[in-house]
Design an enzyme around this catalytic site. Structure first.
Site, mmCIF file in Angstrom:
data_model
loop_
_atom_site.group_PDB
_atom_site.id
_atom_site.type_symbol
_atom_site.label_atom_id
_atom_site.label_comp_id
_atom_site.label_asym_id
_atom_site.label_seq_id
_atom_site.Cartn_x
_atom_site.Cartn_y
_atom_site.Cartn_z
ATOM 1 N N ALA A 95 6.521 0.966 -0.469
ATOM 2 C CA ALA A 95 5.990 0.323 -1.678
ATOM 3 C C ALA A 95 6.708 -0.987 -1.986
ATOM 4 C CB ALA A 95 6.130 1.278 -2.852
ATOM 5 N N LYS A 96 7.914 -1.150 -1.456
ATOM 6 C CA LYS A 96 8.703 -2.377 -1.656
ATOM 7 C C LYS A 96 8.745 -2.796 -3.116
ATOM 8 C CE LYS A 96 8.128 -3.809 3.142
ATOM 9 N NZ LYS A 96 7.156 -2.836 3.682
#
Lengths: 273, 273
Positions: A95-96
């Site tokens: 998801a960073k």
């Protein structure tokens, strides 16, 4: 999941393969598009065919968000299917994320509690209070971007910050964060030669290594410089495995590709002293 | 939306206020919890009461993802409500995304096409090919994190990279990206004294400035160092406006707080030569 449980699974399956579930409706077999939930149907078939060959699955959230509500629902169904049927498998929300403290706490809740992933990838740019809310979760893992596999990594990550490159500074500083034992790091396979230096800084931590396959990284090189006595590597392949075929045999073709990678990994595992 | 349309709106409303729609079900008035969609009901009431006082709304995606499918649905309903009823208002998906090229393209599609936001916040750590897919959209704006409002900003952003601080390097390098005219930047109000330096690098770009209010930043200081002849500022307040009251009068209280900020902004706008 504890790190030891992950290590046990690697030893049992003789694999440290992570399969990236980056589902693009333009690339999956067209016969699936008539299904009620083509994304989940695709993932379920891939998981059913490959779960004995890999130790982790990594859906990248971008591919689900791109389909709005339907995509988010498919992501929920995928993680629920994994947790119910293969609880031994390590799950990574790619998801960073990363935001100010109270906001990162909301992301941590979303991915660790509601979706019940074992881990999430996090961007380091906003520093300590953007990362620590993720680290506060016991037996959950925060995989910090250190040196990414893309060309843009040379824009900032490899430039010198103070006395050393930014990605090294990220690793060094993050080790001082509270509950830093819950950290893993992203290091791209396309930059395998950097791994020896990285292992000097973090000999024991697990590294999530994308970029083998479609992006051109070499499994052998990554193992040569990055493996430690507990393996310490999760090597990801996304497109190379899941899009091995776009015909009705796609799951069989994906399993064959995953088997190929698992067998290469089995050879590498024998090299650990 | 074009930048000129945003400037026109600022001049018409005598406001450069952005309201952060960071909805936390533990903080909204309890009587809303019996509604079918409490998050959207809250947002709709806030929008109805404040849209003439602000020029932008900024939902932070973390607060929606934390409620899973229901949250994502509320986000969709909120942006649709804004686009249908107040198309002149600038909308910001505060998502802080950023990934390798083909993945960033999926995020851009999600936020610019499906959800039809005017802009998105993006994290710079992964460099050029993680940012350019967002910049490719005409009349959409990519708001790059430069110097954030939180304490963790001092971990990396203010450290010297090569000849200058990382946040300056981010600004400098990003100006070389394709379609860089579509860039805006996040600069925290808690670091107003840095704005003079930043304006040397980017005299014309719009800055999104969070951190006034709950985080302690000063509106006057931000305007003093950050304003340009086209205003060039969007100043965000989230908690300070939307949680002005947790009673049935919450929307009236939010409007009163927004009015207060708008009036301070009107005074600042008169100072532009």
């Amino acid at each position: 999941m504890t790190t030891q449980q992950l290590i046990n699974q690697i030893q049992k399956k003789k694999s440290f393969l992570c399969i990236g579930l980056d589902v693009d409706l333009n690339k999956i077999p067209q016969h699936l598009l008539t299904e009620e939930d083509p994304i989940f149907s695709f993932n379920k078939a891939i998981i059913d065919a490959t779960h004995h060959l890999c130790v982790a699955y990594k859906p990248n959230t971008a591919f689900y968000e791109a389909y709005g509500l339907k995509g988010w629902k498919a992501l929920e169904k995928t993680i629920n299917y994994l947790n119910q049927n293969h609880p031994e498998i390590f799950t990574i929300a790619d998801a960073k994320r990363g935001d100010i403290g109270n906001t990162s706490s909301m992301y941590a809740k979303a991915f660790f509690e509601d979706l019940a992933f074992d881990s999430i990838t996090v961007a380091p740019y906003m520093g300590k209070d953007s990362v620590e809310p993720f680290l506060a979760f016991k037996n959950k893992h925060t995989i910090l971007l250190a040196l990414t596999s893309n060309a843009g990594a040379f824009d900032f990550q490899t430039k010198t910050l103070g006395s050393q490159e930014l990605y090294k500074e990220v690793i060094k500083v993050s080790k001082t964060y509270k509950n830093s034992e819950n950290l893993m790091y992203v290091v791209g396979a396309t930059k395998a030669e950097y791994l020896a230096d990285i292992r000097q800084l973090i000999p024991n931590q697990f590294l999530l290594v994308p970029g083998v396959g479609a992006q051109g990284g070499s499994l052998q090189e990554v193992c040569k410089y990055g493996m430690n006595s507990n393996v310490g590597l999760l090597i990801n392949s996304s497109r190379g495995v899941i899009y091995a075929s776009d015909k009705k045999d796609f799951a069989i073709a994906a399993a064959a590709k995953a088997r190929e990678l698992q067998q290469e990994m089995e050879i590498q595992l024998k090299l650990i002293v």
